[in-house]
Design a protein around this motif. Structure first.
Motif, mmCIF file in Angstrom:
data_model
loop_
_atom_site.group_PDB
_atom_site.id
_atom_site.type_symbol
_atom_site.label_atom_id
_atom_site.label_comp_id
_atom_site.label_asym_id
_atom_site.label_seq_id
_atom_site.Cartn_x
_atom_site.Cartn_y
_atom_site.Cartn_z
ATOM 1 N N LYS A 75 53.594 39.184 40.012
ATOM 2 C CA LYS A 75 53.366 39.053 38.803
ATOM 3 C C LYS A 75 51.743 39.440 38.680
ATOM 4 C CE LYS A 75 56.696 35.636 37.436
ATOM 5 N NZ LYS A 75 56.699 34.340 36.772
ATOM 6 N N SER A 76 50.857 39.276 39.640
ATOM 7 C CA SER A 76 49.402 39.711 39.516
ATOM 8 C C SER A 76 49.177 40.661 40.916
ATOM 9 C CB SER A 76 48.543 38.320 39.664
ATOM 10 O OG SER A 76 49.047 37.401 38.762
ATOM 11 N N PHE A 77 48.283 41.752 40.471
ATOM 12 C CA PHE A 77 47.817 42.609 41.461
ATOM 13 C C PHE A 77 46.372 42.809 41.397
ATOM 14 C CE2 PHE A 77 52.312 43.330 41.847
ATOM 15 C CZ PHE A 77 52.499 44.136 42.975
ATOM 16 N N CYS A 78 45.608 43.224 42.440
ATOM 17 C CA CYS A 78 44.434 43.704 42.463
ATOM 18 C C CYS A 78 44.382 44.886 43.081
ATOM 19 C CB CYS A 78 43.393 42.691 43.119
ATOM 20 S SG CYS A 78 43.063 41.104 42.175
ATOM 21 N N LEU A 79 44.023 45.985 42.479
ATOM 22 C CA LEU A 79 44.079 47.630 43.349
ATOM 23 C C LEU A 79 42.847 48.104 43.063
ATOM 24 C CD1 LEU A 79 45.828 50.015 43.993
ATOM 25 C CD2 LEU A 79 45.840 50.540 41.467
ATOM 26 N N ALA A 80 42.551 48.816 44.319
ATOM 27 C CA ALA A 80 41.248 49.353 44.492
ATOM 28 C C ALA A 80 41.502 50.601 45.324
ATOM 29 C CB ALA A 80 40.300 48.554 45.164
ATOM 30 N N THR A 81 40.534 51.768 44.985
ATOM 31 C CA THR A 81 40.771 53.000 45.453
ATOM 32 C C THR A 81 39.394 53.451 45.984
ATOM 33 O OG1 THR A 81 40.663 54.268 44.002
ATOM 34 C CG2 THR A 81 42.898 53.853 44.302
ATOM 35 N N GLY A 82 39.284 54.340 46.948
ATOM 36 C CA GLY A 82 37.862 54.827 47.287
ATOM 37 C C GLY A 82 38.028 56.247 48.150
ATOM 38 N N LEU B 2 33.662 52.495 54.355
ATOM 39 C CA LEU B 2 34.351 52.720 52.979
ATOM 40 C C LEU B 2 35.489 51.557 52.728
ATOM 41 C CD1 LEU B 2 35.300 54.601 50.709
ATOM 42 C CD2 LEU B 2 36.680 55.810 52.272
ATOM 43 N N GLY B 3 35.989 51.365 54.044
ATOM 44 C CA GLY B 3 37.187 50.210 53.939
ATOM 45 C C GLY B 3 36.301 48.810 53.463
ATOM 46 N N LEU B 4 35.120 48.503 53.744
ATOM 47 C CA LEU B 4 34.352 47.340 53.288
ATOM 48 C C LEU B 4 34.278 47.445 51.752
ATOM 49 C CD1 LEU B 4 32.953 44.876 54.069
ATOM 50 C CD2 LEU B 4 31.009 45.887 54.524
ATOM 51 N N THR B 5 33.792 48.622 51.436
ATOM 52 C CA THR B 5 33.493 48.819 50.066
ATOM 53 C C THR B 5 34.940 48.706 48.958
ATOM 54 O OG1 THR B 5 31.811 50.548 50.251
ATOM 55 C CG2 THR B 5 32.798 50.577 48.203
ATOM 56 N N VAL B 6 36.033 48.909 49.669
ATOM 57 C CA VAL B 6 37.207 49.025 49.042
ATOM 58 C C VAL B 6 37.670 47.258 49.027
ATOM 59 C CG1 VAL B 6 39.847 49.209 48.775
ATOM 60 C CG2 VAL B 6 38.258 50.948 49.320
ATOM 61 N N ALA B 7 37.465 46.768 50.165
ATOM 62 C CA ALA B 7 37.593 45.234 50.140
ATOM 63 C C ALA B 7 36.780 44.364 49.371
ATOM 64 C CB ALA B 7 37.520 44.771 51.453
ATOM 65 N N GLN B 8 35.507 44.868 49.256
ATOM 66 C CA GLN B 8 34.667 44.135 48.251
ATOM 67 C C GLN B 8 34.862 44.307 46.752
ATOM 68 O OE1 GLN B 8 30.743 45.922 49.516
ATOM 69 N NE2 GLN B 8 30.548 44.138 51.038
ATOM 70 N N ASP B 9 35.499 45.468 46.443
ATOM 71 C CA ASP B 9 36.051 45.794 45.073
ATOM 72 C C ASP B 9 37.263 44.818 44.761
ATOM 73 O OD1 ASP B 9 37.171 46.936 42.665
ATOM 74 O OD2 ASP B 9 37.020 48.789 43.394
ATOM 75 N N LEU B 10 38.117 44.615 45.719
ATOM 76 C CA LEU B 10 39.228 43.768 45.527
ATOM 77 C C LEU B 10 38.837 42.397 45.399
ATOM 78 C CD1 LEU B 10 41.613 45.301 48.270
ATOM 79 C CD2 LEU B 10 41.750 45.370 45.784
ATOM 80 N N ILE B 11 38.060 41.887 46.242
ATOM 81 C CA ILE B 11 37.446 40.556 46.082
ATOM 82 C C ILE B 11 36.758 40.250 44.704
ATOM 83 C CG2 ILE B 11 35.711 39.078 47.026
ATOM 84 C CD1 ILE B 11 36.404 39.887 49.722
ATOM 85 N N ALA B 12 35.904 41.438 44.270
ATOM 86 C CA ALA B 12 35.230 41.156 42.892
ATOM 87 C C ALA B 12 36.301 41.210 41.669
ATOM 88 C CB ALA B 12 34.382 42.549 42.545
ATOM 89 N N GLN B 13 37.448 41.703 41.876
ATOM 90 C CA GLN B 13 38.538 41.640 40.997
ATOM 91 C C GLN B 13 39.274 40.335 40.829
ATOM 92 O OE1 GLN B 13 41.309 45.166 40.871
ATOM 93 N NE2 GLN B 13 39.900 46.331 42.139
ATOM 94 N N GLY B 14 38.854 39.420 41.975
ATOM 95 C CA GLY B 14 39.971 37.925 42.083
ATOM 96 C C GLY B 14 40.823 38.185 43.002
ATOM 97 N N ALA B 15 40.913 39.099 44.014
ATOM 98 C CA ALA B 15 41.953 38.914 45.084
ATOM 99 C C ALA B 15 41.878 37.481 45.862
ATOM 100 C CB ALA B 15 41.745 39.793 46.053
ATOM 101 N N GLU B 16 40.837 36.823 45.758
ATOM 102 C CA GLU B 16 40.620 35.427 46.496
ATOM 103 C C GLU B 16 41.706 34.491 45.701
ATOM 104 O OE1 GLU B 16 36.646 34.832 48.710
ATOM 105 O OE2 GLU B 16 36.404 34.971 46.660
ATOM 106 N N ASN B 17 41.788 34.764 44.538
ATOM 107 C CA ASN B 17 42.324 33.672 43.685
ATOM 108 C C ASN B 17 43.942 33.808 43.837
ATOM 109 O OD1 ASN B 17 40.082 32.541 42.414
ATOM 110 N ND2 ASN B 17 40.124 34.320 40.963
#
Length: 325
Positions: free
Chosen positions: A283-290, A303-318
């Motif tokens: 029901k919930s997705f966080c998507l990032a591209t780079g 580049l992988g770290l940047t994408v991971a940080q983007d996902l975390i900023a979107q709320g992936a931790e939740n």
């Protein structure tokens, strides 16, 4: 990890191995992978005696529970690592998606070989596609990542766990326990079962797991000569791609407990990467591209770290409480 890419082939030839033992799981696919590595090594070092040590891992033995409930994909590699430690084997061959994102102390991911098809495959005896499956149809998958996408796109289907090696999974389908199953295309193609694939699923939205389709070779850190002998088997494009993918997964606590996807492609010095983290119910997705210019493992990982940080900023931790912070 990039130092082995610059190994001198002339030095390797002078120090060519006399005997190498490959540790492998005993499933048909795992043995194919080990035999493939053996054949490659024999071409490089014709005088070398290359043998395969077949082993059964806890991941192969525990089939009545989901991997996320019994310790994750690391269950497929621990016994092989023990064989390296006690000297019964010199290297271990793994499907790279089964290799933990953080290598244990004393072990190296010494080689990444050329990737097969990284896509997921739809396999069914009665239906041509996921879209044709009727309400209540049972679809089997071993992956929370696949499960989350399927639940999001096809809420009318019944998504259930599917464990066992590839042959076991296919047998369950053929016995009618499932109307369809989702598998990695790479394994089917490597075993000559491509004709069983009804269709390969598109990277959007069925983004693969980090490392899917690639083979990784693990060695002990204290044996750099073995890493040097393996250097000619490295595939640069695959190495860069999986380095970015594994960095995303590492930052997000990637394991069987995390519905996480990461897939990168590197060509003409440019890398594109797509990754998502999902809730298990889909029901919930966080998507990032780079996208970035990449000419080293370090740049791929950045580049992988940047994408991971983007996902975390979107709320992936939740979405995933167990994400590494």
């Amino acid at each position: 990890m990039s130092d082995f890419l610059n190994s001198s082939s002339s030095v390797a030839a002078q120090l060519a191995p006399k005997r190498l033992v490959i540790a492998s799981r005993e499933s048909r696919l795992a043995m194919w992978q080990a035999e493939h590595v053996r054949d490659c090594l024999k071409k490089l070092y014709p005088a070398c005696d290359v043998q395969i040590l077949g082993m059964t891992t806890r991941g192969d033995q525990i089939l009545d529970r989901a991997l996320s409930k019994v310790g994750g994909k690391g269950l497929f590699v621990k016994e092989l690592e023990t064989a390296l430690e006690d000297g019964r084997a010199d290297l271990a061959v793994h499907s790279l998606k089964d290799v933990p994102m953080v290598m244990p102390e004393g072990f190296d991911l010494a080689c990444v070989m050329a990737r097969e098809d990284a896509r997921d495959a739809f396999v069914s005896n009665d239906y041509a596609s996921l879209e044709e499956l009727p309400k209540g149809a049972i679809v089997g998958t071993s992956s929370l990542r696949r499960e989350s996408v399927l639940r999001a796109k096809f809420p009318h289907l019944e998504i259930v766990p599917l464990r066992g090696n590839l042959d076991t999974r296919m047998s369950k389908l053929d016995r009618g326990e499932y109307q369809a199953i989702i598998l990695a295309a790479a394994g089917l193609k490597r075993l000559g079962l491509e004709s069983r694939i009804r269709n390969c699923l598109p990277f959007d939205p069925y983004t693969p797991a980090a490392g899917q389709g690639a083979l990784g070779i693990e060695t002990l850190s204290k044996h750099p000569n073995i890493k040097q002998w393996l250097a000619p088997l490295n595939d640069l494009a695959t190495l860069y791609a999986v380095s970015a993918e594994r960095m995303v997964s590492r930052q997000l606590g990637g394991s069987c407990e995390v519905p996480l996807a990461a897939y990168a492609q590197w060509k003409d010095q440019q890398m594109d990467i797509r990754s998502f983290v999902a809730s298990t119910d889909g029901k919930s997705f966080c998507l990032a591209t780079g996208n970035a210019k990449v000419n080293s493992v370090a740049e791929a990982e950045a580049l992988g770290l940047t994408v991971a940080q983007d996902l975390i900023a979107q709320g992936a931790e939740n979405l995933i409480p167990k994400i590494a912070k």
